[in-house]
Structure formats: C-alpha cells, structure tokens
Write an enzyme that holds these catalytic residues in place. Structure first.
Site, PDB file in Angstrom:
ATOM      1  N   ARG A 171      67.771  57.037  64.528  1.00 46.44           N
ATOM      2  CA  ARG A 171      68.455  55.676  64.444  1.00 46.44           C
ATOM      3  C   ARG A 171      68.700  55.304  62.945  1.00 46.44           C
ATOM      4  NH1 ARG A 171      66.104  49.762  66.307  1.00 46.44           N
ATOM      5  NH2 ARG A 171      65.384  49.513  64.070  1.00 46.44           N
ATOM      6  N   TYR A 183      68.248  43.142  59.952  1.00 50.76           N
ATOM      7  CA  TYR A 183      67.383  43.651  60.829  1.00 50.76           C
ATOM      8  C   TYR A 183      66.991  45.185  60.551  1.00 50.76           C
ATOM      9  CZ  TYR A 183      66.070  46.017  65.160  1.00 50.76           C
ATOM     10  OH  TYR A 183      65.362  46.835  65.817  1.00 50.76           O
ATOM     11  N   ASP A 234      71.207  50.141  66.028  1.00 50.54           N
ATOM     12  CA  ASP A 234      70.707  49.048  66.739  1.00 50.54           C
ATOM     13  C   ASP A 234      71.357  47.597  66.281  1.00 50.54           C
ATOM     14  OD1 ASP A 234      69.412  47.109  68.454  1.00 50.54           O
ATOM     15  OD2 ASP A 234      67.359  47.832  68.091  1.00 50.54           O
ATOM     16  N   HIS A 236      70.638  44.445  67.737  1.00 52.22           N
ATOM     17  CA  HIS A 236      69.859  43.789  67.914  1.00 52.22           C
ATOM     18  C   HIS A 236      70.302  42.390  68.061  1.00 52.22           C
ATOM     19  CE1 HIS A 236      65.202  42.717  67.397  1.00 52.22           C
ATOM     20  NE2 HIS A 236      65.437  43.766  67.754  1.00 52.22           N
ATOM     21  N   GLU A 260      73.402  50.056  70.187  1.00 53.14           N
ATOM     22  CA  GLU A 260      72.310  49.382  71.083  1.00 53.14           C
ATOM     23  C   GLU A 260      72.321  47.805  70.889  1.00 53.14           C
ATOM     24  OE1 GLU A 260      68.441  50.930  70.050  1.00 53.14           O
ATOM     25  OE2 GLU A 260      67.493  49.029  70.754  1.00 53.14           O
ATOM     26  N   GLU A 286      66.025  46.915  76.242  1.00 55.50           N
ATOM     27  CA  GLU A 286      64.531  46.807  75.821  1.00 55.50           C
ATOM     28  C   GLU A 286      63.958  45.585  76.440  1.00 55.50           C
ATOM     29  OE1 GLU A 286      64.947  47.532  71.675  1.00 55.50           O
ATOM     30  OE2 GLU A 286      64.423  45.466  71.100  1.00 55.50           O
ATOM     31  N   ARG A 307      67.639  50.823  78.512  1.00 53.28           N
ATOM     32  CA  ARG A 307      66.619  50.847  77.832  1.00 53.28           C
ATOM     33  C   ARG A 307      65.371  50.400  78.202  1.00 53.28           C
ATOM     34  NH1 ARG A 307      65.354  52.483  73.414  1.00 53.28           N
ATOM     35  NH2 ARG A 307      65.263  50.485  72.100  1.00 53.28           N
ATOM     36  N   GLU A 363      62.851  56.608  72.676  1.00 55.95           N
ATOM     37  CA  GLU A 363      62.495  56.251  71.220  1.00 55.95           C
ATOM     38  C   GLU A 363      60.964  56.637  70.838  1.00 55.95           C
ATOM     39  OE1 GLU A 363      62.927  51.951  71.108  1.00 55.95           O
ATOM     40  OE2 GLU A 363      63.073  51.955  68.559  1.00 55.95           O
ATOM     41  N   TRP A 426      67.581  36.578  66.806  1.00 52.28           N
ATOM     42  CA  TRP A 426      66.890  37.691  65.789  1.00 52.28           C
ATOM     43  C   TRP A 426      67.007  38.875  66.306  1.00 52.28           C
ATOM     44  CZ3 TRP A 426      62.682  41.143  66.440  1.00 52.28           C
ATOM     45  CH2 TRP A 426      62.528  42.089  65.328  1.00 52.28           C
TER      46      TRP A 426
HETATM   47  C1  GCO Z   1      63.641  48.884  68.938  1.00 53.19           C
HETATM   48  C2  GCO Z   1      63.658  47.465  68.990  1.00 53.19           C
HETATM   49  C3  GCO Z   1      62.326  46.839  68.581  1.00 53.19           C
HETATM   50  C4  GCO Z   1      62.116  45.572  68.673  1.00 53.19           C
HETATM   51  C5  GCO Z   1      60.629  45.217  68.817  1.00 53.19           C
HETATM   52  C6  GCO Z   1      60.203  43.825  69.242  1.00 53.19           C
HETATM   53  O1  GCO Z   1      65.061  49.276  69.250  1.00 53.19           O
HETATM   54  O2  GCO Z   1      62.991  49.470  68.769  1.00 53.19           O
HETATM   55  O3  GCO Z   1      64.695  46.598  68.721  1.00 53.19           O
HETATM   56  O4  GCO Z   1      61.875  47.402  67.081  1.00 53.19           O
HETATM   57  O5  GCO Z   1      62.562  44.628  67.646  1.00 53.19           O
HETATM   58  O6  GCO Z   1      60.167  45.953  69.928  1.00 53.19           O
HETATM   59  O7  GCO Z   1      58.959  43.474  69.327  1.00 53.19           O
HETATM   60 MG    MG Z   2      66.169  47.852  69.981  1.00 50.24          MG
END
Ligand code: GCO
Ligand code: MG
Length: 426
Positions: A171, A183, A234, A236, A260, A286, A307, A363, A426
């Site tokens: 990633r 991020y 990602d 995010h 992602e 996630e 995820r 991951e 965020w």
């Molecule tokens: C990822 C995630 C994480 C999250 C984290 C928040 O894809 O691994 O986005 O890094 O930001 O798990 O607690």
């Molecule tokens: Mg993520």
C-alpha cells in the site's frame, strides 16, 4: 519441532489430552486486561472449570475504555456459569439479547467473547482454528505492507524497501504538497501509528490537491518497479462519490490491486456511481460491524474486497457469515490488519484467511517488539506471506505479568478539517 517445543515459556498446548468437548466447559471467570506496550490493547480472558482458557481482542482505537466498561459491566457477569462450548448460542445471546444491536462497541465486545470461546474450543479439541473451520485452502497468506513518505520520492523508496523484504503487495501513501499531515504518512520506517495524542490532533485536508497529486505517485511507482508489484491505496473516506469516481479513473493506467475506502459507506448506494465510472477495484469495510453494513455493496457487486475483520465484525462467527455471503457474489476478503488490531486478532484472522475460499489479501502492519512480547504467538512472516501457526486455538497468548508493566495511555485518533475550517472525515 513446534514453536511450543522450542520455547520454555510457551503456554501449555495439550489440553485436549485431558479435556475434549464431551462434557460442559463451565466458564468460571471472564477478565478484561488493558495494556499499552507501545499502544493500547484491550483483551478478554475467559477461564473454565477445567483449566483451559481463551483470549479475545476487544481493542477499539481511541475509544478503548468504552469496550472495557461494556464487557466488565454488561457481559462478563452473564458469562459466568455458561458452557464455553456453545459459541453460536452465546453469540446470539449477546447480539439479540442486548436489544440494542450493532455498533463498534457492542460488536467488539461480542468479538472478544467469540474469539476467546473459539480459542477454548480449539485447545480443548487439540486443533488450530483453521482445522475447525474446515481446513486450509492455502498454506500461506499473502499480506500487504504499508509504504509511506512525506513526498513521492520518499514513498517510492519506502516501496522499494518493502519489495526488498519480499512483499508482493504494498500500500502506498504520500504527503500532498501544501498539506501538513496527509493521511497515512507516518514518522518511522515500518510503523505508522495514527492515534498520537490524548486529545485529537487537528489536520487540514484539501481533496483537489490530493486528486491532482496521487496519480503522479503511481505513475512513478510503475516507472520504477514495473508491472509486477501489487499496489494498493487508501482514500480513508475523504472523497465524495464523484471525486472517488474521478480518482478511480485517473488511477486505471497504473493497475491498482485495490483502492480503499474512497468515500464513507453509510450510504451503500453511493458506490453505484463510483462503480459506473471506473474499473479500478474497490475495497471497503474496516469500520463495518455486521453483514448489514455491506449487504447491498456485496449483492449488487459494487465492491471487490470486503475489509471487515475479526475484532470489528463480531468475531469469527460473524465474519465467516459475511465471507460466505460475499463468496456468492464474487467478492473477496481483505481483512483490516492495522497495528490497533492486536496480535490476537491477527492470529485469528490468519486462520480465517488460510481457510476462507474467497480469500483476497490480508493487511499486515508490524507490531512493535514490546507488543509481540506481551502477546506471544506462533504465526510468522516469510517473504511477503504470513504463515498461520499450528498450535491449538488461535495460537496467541498474553503474558499478564509483562502486560501489567504497560499501563493504559489515553490516545485518540486525529481529526481533519477542510482548508476553510469545515470539519471533515479523518
Ligand atoms: C488501514 C486503516 C488504518 C486506520 C486505523 C484506525 O487501512 O489500515 O485505514 O490505519 O486508520 O486502523 O484505527
Ligand atoms: Mg484503511
């Protein structure tokens, strides 16, 4: 020789000689252990009248103590006296019985109980979890690592280091010119830890700058490393569906393995618009807690990878249900595996990954050496793959004496604002 044979401190693993499951395994204690060996972890330990115990992860990054209270006040008392063999019935009791369903706190508490009970069952039967699930579909599990840098050059170098470590999937995240704290950009080489302060750090976000910059990163990565490495990214949750569609399109020439969390998925229908405009594979989930969070995404084939993971989505019992449902629609798994998911979740996820027929990828962000010491485990990394262990149960233990040396430290995740001050995701 197994890891247990070579390690004098390894936990006893031959419970099955004495126990089995022919009579009730009565739960005598359920205790919550909070420890912070580099970051906070919440662990539930369930003990039985026959000596066999199990542990489950209940960590909710930045909101840890809410799950501690949920377990201590509302769940642990009702576990005492129950038969630990009845995993499904206990899951249903905790899910239906609370009346208030779903949500990250409830589902993490349920996951911790569920995983601890699977651990107990595995130990009592002398079987690693992948055997209980139906046996391995693969011997090793492909993982992706996190490469990041404050600019494109740094990220390109970081990807190279992962390739040297044997990773086949990486990633890549990069800082964006004009934005401090974009991020995914960490401080160390192999560890990225976003929960960095007792009160949330404020960061600034500008999606237009990001959209203009990210394709340049992937162009450089393909120029430098060629077509072979699987590359992931990602978003995010920062984009609107239309912006997400634009990014997916602009990344098409660089053949991503997945893109992602491009947009928040509370509105599952939003992914239709993205899907209509791009062939870049999409991953999401996630933050999902149950099958209901991804039902439409899966059955309308709006995503390619789900995820959701063990600790986030109600344990092995529920994640297995999501995966089976996803398999009907050709959606593959891609379990969340950031450092805020403890080694207990990682160990359990690896057994799941070794079994699940519609496996995509896992991951893997390395834990700190302190964390690995507090949670002795028998899984290991080998040239881009993780190998699940063969110890009965999930194969992860907790050293309680060591854990007590790392008291809880309040830590929260950052927040993001747009350049005009508007609160953003965020
Ligand atoms: C990822 C995630 C994480 C999250 C984290 C928040 O894809 O691994 O986005 O890094 O930001 O798990 O607690
Ligand atoms: Mg993520």
């Amino acid at each position: 020789m197994s890891a247990a044979d070579s390690d004098p401190n390894a936990p006893e693993t031959d419970w099955s000689d004495r126990i089995g499951v022919s009579r009730p395994l009565v739960i005598t204690a359920a205790r919550v252990i909070v420890t912070s060996p580099g970051r906070n972890f919440v662990t539930l330990k369930i003990e039985t009248d026959q000596g066999v115990y199990g542990i489950g992860d209940a960590t909710l990054n930045g909101r840890e103590l809410s799950v501690v209270a949920y377990l201590n006040e509302h769940i642990c008392p009702l576990l005492i006296g129950r038969d630990a063999r009845r995993i499904e019935d206990t899951w249903q009791l905790l899910y239906r019985g609370a009346y208030w369903r779903r949500g990250p706190v409830t589902m993490r508490a349920i996951a911790a109980v569920d995983v601890a009970l699977w651990d107990i069952k595995g130990k009592a039967l002398g079987a690693p979890l992948h055997e209980l699930l139906g046996g391995k579909s693969r011997d090793r599990v492909m993982v992706y690592g996190h490469a990041n840098g404050s600019d494109i050059g740094e990220t390109v170098d970081a990807v190279g280091r992962y390739i040297d470590l044997g990773y086949q999937a990486i990633r890549a995240q990069t800082g964006v010119p004009g934005l401090v704290n974009a991020y995914g950009v960490g401080r160390g080489e192999l560890h990225y830890e976003p929960a960095d302060a007792s009160l949330p750090t404020e960061t600034v976000w500008d999606t237009r700058r990001y959209l203009a910059h990210v394709p340049k990163l992937f162009e450089r990565l393909r120029d430098t490393y060629g077509p072979e490495p699987r590359l992931l990214h990602d978003g995010h949750h920062r984009m609107t569906p239309l912006e997400a569609a634009q990014l997916g399109k602009s990344l098409e020439p660089f053949d991503l393995f997945w893109l992602e969390d491009v947009t928040p998925a509370e509105n599952q229908e939003a992914f239709r618009l993205i899907r209509q405009h791009t062939t870049t594979p999409l991953a999401v989930g996630e933050v999902f807690n149950t099958i209901w969070d991804c039902k439409d995404l899966i059955q309308e084939q709006l995503i390619d990878y789900i995820r959701a993971t063990i600790v986030g989505a109600g344990g092995l019992t529920h994640l297995r249900r999501i995966a089976d449902f996803a398999s009907v629609w050709g959606v593959r798994t891609g379990c969340h595996g950031a450092t805020d998911l403890s080694p207990v979740t990682m160990g359990t996820a690896l057994h799941f990954d070794a079994w699940v027929p519609n496996f995509g990828i896992q991951e893997y962000m390395r834990h700190t050496p302190e964390t690995d010491e507090v949670f002795p485990h028998d899984y290991r990394f080998e040239a881009g793959f993780m190998i699940p262990g063969e110890r009965p149960g999930h194969g992860v233990d907790i050293d309680e004496t060591l854990a007590a040396r790392f008291p809880y430290v309040p830590r929260q995740l950052p927040v993001a604002r747009l350049t005009d001050g508007t609160m953003w995701n965020w």
